[in-house]
Design a protein around this motif. Structure first.
Motif, PDB file in Angstrom:
ATOM      1  N   ILE A 255       0.857  -1.186   0.000  1.00  0.00           N
ATOM      2  CA  ILE A 255       0.000   0.000   0.000  1.00  0.00           C
ATOM      3  C   ILE A 255       0.893   1.236   0.000  1.00  0.00           C
ATOM      4  CG2 ILE A 255      -1.764   1.308   1.246  1.00  0.00           C
ATOM      5  CD1 ILE A 255      -2.774  -1.294   0.067  1.00  0.00           C
ATOM      6  N   LEU A 256       0.705   2.104  -0.983  1.00  0.00           N
ATOM      7  CA  LEU A 256       1.537   3.295  -1.124  1.00  0.00           C
ATOM      8  C   LEU A 256       0.815   4.530  -0.596  1.00  0.00           C
ATOM      9  CD1 LEU A 256       2.831   2.658  -4.756  1.00  0.00           C
ATOM     10  CD2 LEU A 256       3.948   2.034  -2.619  1.00  0.00           C
ATOM     11  N   ARG A 257       1.574   5.443  -0.049  1.00  0.00           N
ATOM     12  CA  ARG A 257       1.010   6.710   0.414  1.00  0.00           C
ATOM     13  C   ARG A 257       0.521   7.547  -0.779  1.00  0.00           C
ATOM     14  NH1 ARG A 257       2.276   8.508   5.615  1.00  0.00           N
ATOM     15  NH2 ARG A 257       3.636   7.119   6.799  1.00  0.00           N
ATOM     16  N   ALA A 258      -0.337   8.501  -0.481  1.00  0.00           N
ATOM     17  CA  ALA A 258      -0.890   9.362  -1.542  1.00  0.00           C
ATOM     18  C   ALA A 258       0.208  10.102  -2.285  1.00  0.00           C
ATOM     19  CB  ALA A 258      -1.875  10.364  -0.935  1.00  0.00           C
ATOM     20  N   GLU A 259       1.259  10.514  -1.568  1.00  0.00           N
ATOM     21  CA  GLU A 259       2.340  11.272  -2.201  1.00  0.00           C
ATOM     22  C   GLU A 259       3.350  10.374  -2.913  1.00  0.00           C
ATOM     23  OE1 GLU A 259       3.649  11.025   2.214  1.00  0.00           O
ATOM     24  OE2 GLU A 259       1.818  10.905   1.017  1.00  0.00           O
ATOM     25  N   THR A 260       3.204   9.060  -2.761  1.00  0.00           N
ATOM     26  CA  THR A 260       4.128   8.114  -3.395  1.00  0.00           C
ATOM     27  C   THR A 260       3.507   7.449  -4.616  1.00  0.00           C
ATOM     28  OG1 THR A 260       5.000   7.613  -1.184  1.00  0.00           O
ATOM     29  CG2 THR A 260       5.624   6.122  -2.966  1.00  0.00           C
ATOM     30  N   ALA A 261       2.232   7.130  -4.535  1.00  0.00           N
ATOM     31  CA  ALA A 261       1.576   6.310  -5.570  1.00  0.00           C
ATOM     32  C   ALA A 261       1.688   6.914  -6.966  1.00  0.00           C
ATOM     33  CB  ALA A 261       0.100   6.111  -5.201  1.00  0.00           C
ATOM     34  N   GLY A 262       1.392   8.195  -7.108  1.00  0.00           N
ATOM     35  CA  GLY A 262       1.430   8.820  -8.424  1.00  0.00           C
ATOM     36  C   GLY A 262       2.824   8.828  -9.022  1.00  0.00           C
ATOM     37  N   LEU A 263       3.827   9.068  -8.182  1.00  0.00           N
ATOM     38  CA  LEU A 263       5.203   9.131  -8.673  1.00  0.00           C
ATOM     39  C   LEU A 263       5.705   7.750  -9.088  1.00  0.00           C
ATOM     40  CD1 LEU A 263       6.657  11.669  -6.084  1.00  0.00           C
ATOM     41  CD2 LEU A 263       5.470  12.102  -8.239  1.00  0.00           C
ATOM     42  N   VAL A 264       5.312   6.732  -8.327  1.00  0.00           N
ATOM     43  CA  VAL A 264       5.654   5.354  -8.706  1.00  0.00           C
ATOM     44  C   VAL A 264       5.027   5.024 -10.057  1.00  0.00           C
ATOM     45  CG1 VAL A 264       5.262   2.920  -8.134  1.00  0.00           C
ATOM     46  CG2 VAL A 264       6.043   4.504  -6.365  1.00  0.00           C
ATOM     47  N   ALA A 265       3.758   5.363 -10.216  1.00  0.00           N
ATOM     48  CA  ALA A 265       3.047   5.057 -11.462  1.00  0.00           C
ATOM     49  C   ALA A 265       3.631   5.819 -12.648  1.00  0.00           C
ATOM     50  CB  ALA A 265       1.557   5.381 -11.300  1.00  0.00           C
ATOM     51  N   ILE A 266       3.945   7.097 -12.467  1.00  0.00           N
ATOM     52  CA  ILE A 266       4.541   7.879 -13.555  1.00  0.00           C
ATOM     53  C   ILE A 266       5.869   7.266 -13.987  1.00  0.00           C
ATOM     54  CG2 ILE A 266       5.563  10.108 -14.167  1.00  0.00           C
ATOM     55  CD1 ILE A 266       3.468  11.428 -12.338  1.00  0.00           C
ATOM     56  N   SER A 267       6.691   6.890 -13.006  1.00  0.00           N
ATOM     57  CA  SER A 267       7.982   6.259 -13.324  1.00  0.00           C
ATOM     58  C   SER A 267       7.774   4.991 -14.135  1.00  0.00           C
ATOM     59  CB  SER A 267       8.742   5.929 -12.037  1.00  0.00           C
ATOM     60  OG  SER A 267       9.045   7.081 -11.303  1.00  0.00           O
ATOM     61  N   ALA A 268       6.832   4.160 -13.691  1.00  0.00           N
ATOM     62  CA  ALA A 268       6.578   2.889 -14.382  1.00  0.00           C
ATOM     63  C   ALA A 268       6.056   3.125 -15.797  1.00  0.00           C
ATOM     64  CB  ALA A 268       5.577   2.062 -13.578  1.00  0.00           C
ATOM     65  N   ILE A 269       5.176   4.099 -15.960  1.00  0.00           N
ATOM     66  CA  ILE A 269       4.609   4.400 -17.289  1.00  0.00           C
ATOM     67  C   ILE A 269       5.696   4.860 -18.248  1.00  0.00           C
ATOM     68  CG2 ILE A 269       3.109   6.007 -18.550  1.00  0.00           C
ATOM     69  CD1 ILE A 269       1.274   5.893 -15.963  1.00  0.00           C
ATOM     70  N   PHE A 270       6.536   5.785 -17.798  1.00  0.00           N
ATOM     71  CA  PHE A 270       7.585   6.292 -18.683  1.00  0.00           C
ATOM     72  C   PHE A 270       8.679   5.246 -18.930  1.00  0.00           C
ATOM     73  CE2 PHE A 270       6.410  10.898 -17.502  1.00  0.00           C
ATOM     74  CZ  PHE A 270       5.519  10.963 -18.569  1.00  0.00           C
ATOM     75  N   TYR A 271       8.888   4.353 -17.980  1.00  0.00           N
ATOM     76  CA  TYR A 271       9.829   3.249 -18.229  1.00  0.00           C
ATOM     77  C   TYR A 271       9.290   2.323 -19.305  1.00  0.00           C
ATOM     78  CZ  TYR A 271      12.627  -0.939 -17.598  1.00  0.00           C
ATOM     79  OH  TYR A 271      13.425  -2.025 -17.841  1.00  0.00           O
ATOM     80  N   GLU A 272       8.023   1.958 -19.171  1.00  0.00           N
ATOM     81  CA  GLU A 272       7.410   1.028 -20.123  1.00  0.00           C
ATOM     82  C   GLU A 272       7.303   1.621 -21.525  1.00  0.00           C
ATOM     83  OE1 GLU A 272       6.463  -2.152 -19.915  1.00  0.00           O
ATOM     84  OE2 GLU A 272       7.242  -2.318 -17.876  1.00  0.00           O
ATOM     85  N   THR A 273       7.193   2.936 -21.604  1.00  0.00           N
ATOM     86  CA  THR A 273       7.047   3.578 -22.918  1.00  0.00           C
ATOM     87  C   THR A 273       8.387   4.071 -23.477  1.00  0.00           C
ATOM     88  OG1 THR A 273       6.463   5.667 -21.814  1.00  0.00           O
ATOM     89  CG2 THR A 273       4.653   4.251 -22.527  1.00  0.00           C
ATOM     90  N   GLY A 274       9.485   3.741 -22.792  1.00  0.00           N
ATOM     91  CA  GLY A 274      10.814   4.038 -23.310  1.00  0.00           C
ATOM     92  C   GLY A 274      11.327   5.419 -23.050  1.00  0.00           C
ATOM     93  N   ASP A 275      10.658   6.181 -22.190  1.00  0.00           N
ATOM     94  CA  ASP A 275      11.092   7.564 -21.958  1.00  0.00           C
ATOM     95  C   ASP A 275      12.318   7.662 -21.056  1.00  0.00           C
ATOM     96  OD1 ASP A 275      10.401  10.487 -22.317  1.00  0.00           O
ATOM     97  OD2 ASP A 275      10.471  10.355 -20.125  1.00  0.00           O
ATOM     98  N   LEU A 276      12.607   6.601 -20.291  1.00  0.00           N
ATOM     99  CA  LEU A 276      13.747   6.638 -19.378  1.00  0.00           C
ATOM    100  C   LEU A 276      14.998   6.046 -20.008  1.00  0.00           C
ATOM    101  CD1 LEU A 276      12.037   5.749 -15.977  1.00  0.00           C
ATOM    102  CD2 LEU A 276      12.397   7.962 -17.045  1.00  0.00           C
ATOM    103  N   GLY A 277      14.982   5.865 -21.316  1.00  0.00           N
ATOM    104  CA  GLY A 277      16.152   5.341 -22.020  1.00  0.00           C
ATOM    105  C   GLY A 277      15.978   3.897 -22.418  1.00  0.00           C
ATOM    106  N   ASP A 278      16.829   3.466 -23.336  1.00  0.00           N
ATOM    107  CA  ASP A 278      16.758   2.092 -23.850  1.00  0.00           C
ATOM    108  C   ASP A 278      17.328   1.106 -22.834  1.00  0.00           C
ATOM    109  OD1 ASP A 278      15.700   3.092 -26.192  1.00  0.00           O
ATOM    110  OD2 ASP A 278      17.695   3.377 -27.089  1.00  0.00           O
TER     111      ASP A 278
END
Length: 278
Positions: A255-278
């Protein structure tokens, strides 16, 4: 500068020693400050107000120093200061910068209002990470209640935080902090191709699985990410999001805190879509 005094206490070079060695401290390859200029691109531009005071009084930059700017029509450029005082900095644009700092996915973070300074932290980090805009959402379980003038004042402050974060992270845009909205208002105003709602009771679909499905449909051009406040998302809000096409997802076993959940999700989304590098 005497031999042996070239190094600064923190291990770097003193600016004087760099100058003696012909090193331009403000050269393009070093860290360079970026400013958003509310003017259409031109070879000669002016930076005024708070930013001008910051350049002259805090950064103590002088004519000949270089900086980056982004014009109102979205042009990023390398520029050189030609004249400076505390109220106005005149620059000459040396070259346009073609490299984009924006993610391929246009991500909107709809964040349930969090108490204290948590919203400021969320907005700052979401902008640094690449969110296109942030929507503060007044949800049923939000501890914070904002309306009228109080809400407008908060949004004004949050927008300044977004602008500062955009400068620091070298964004090509200043992400908008939208007005405080209800869940239904937010869903109506942000009709993205993909909508995802993080829900702590979801145990069937992961964020990764939802993103793969969206990619297969070619629907990852823009994405609405809905995150609840400290009290979580209500059943009624979950059903409203579902009715608008949002897919409930799990962000893992913890269970993630309100201030953590969105940042975790954004990181995962941009990783999966290749924004964090190859």
């Amino acid at each position: 500068m005497p031999v042996g005094q070239e190094k600064a206490p923190w291990g770097g070079w003193h600016r004087e020693a760099m100058a003696e060695r012909g090193i331009n401290f403000y050269r393009k390859e070093t860290y360079m400050h970026r400013f958003f200029v509310p003017q259409l691109y031109n070879e000669t531009m002016t930076i005024e107000g708070v930013d001008a005071r910051h350049i002259s009084k805090v950064l103590r930059m002088q004519p000949g120093a270089q900086l980056q700017l982004v014009s109102d029509d979205g042009v990023s450029a390398l520029a050189e200061i030609t004249a400076i005082d505390s109220e106005c900095v005149t620059v000459h644009c040396l070259e346009k910068l073609a490299e984009s700092h924006e993610p391929a996915v246009r991500l909107i973070l709809a964040q349930g209002l969090a108490k204290g300074e948590k919203m400021e932290f969320i907005i700052q980090k979401a902008v640094e990470m690449g969110a296109h805009s942030v929507v503060p959402v007044a949800m049923e379980h939000s501890v914070v209640r904002l309306d009228g003038a109080k809400a407008a004042k908060k949004v004004e402050r949050w927008q300044k935080i977004a602008e500062s974060a955009a400068k620091q992270s070298k964004r090509d845009i200043i992400p908008e902090v939208q007005p405080v909205q209800t869940m239904s208002q937010m869903l109506a105003a942000n009709d993205c191709a993909t909508k995802i709602i993080a829900y702590e009771c979801e145990d069937k679909k992961s964020l990764k699985a939802a993103l793969k499905e969206a990619q297969a449909k070619g629907a990852l051009t823009d994405l609405l990410l809905i995150i609840g406040p400290e009290g979580g998302i209500s059943e009624a809000e979950l059903e409203a999001a579902r009715a608008a096409g949002a897919v409930p997802v799990s962000l893992g076993r913890r269970i993630l805190r309100a201030e953590t959940a969105g940042l975790v999700a954004i990181s995962a989304i941009f990783y999966e879509t290749g924004d964090l590098g190859d």
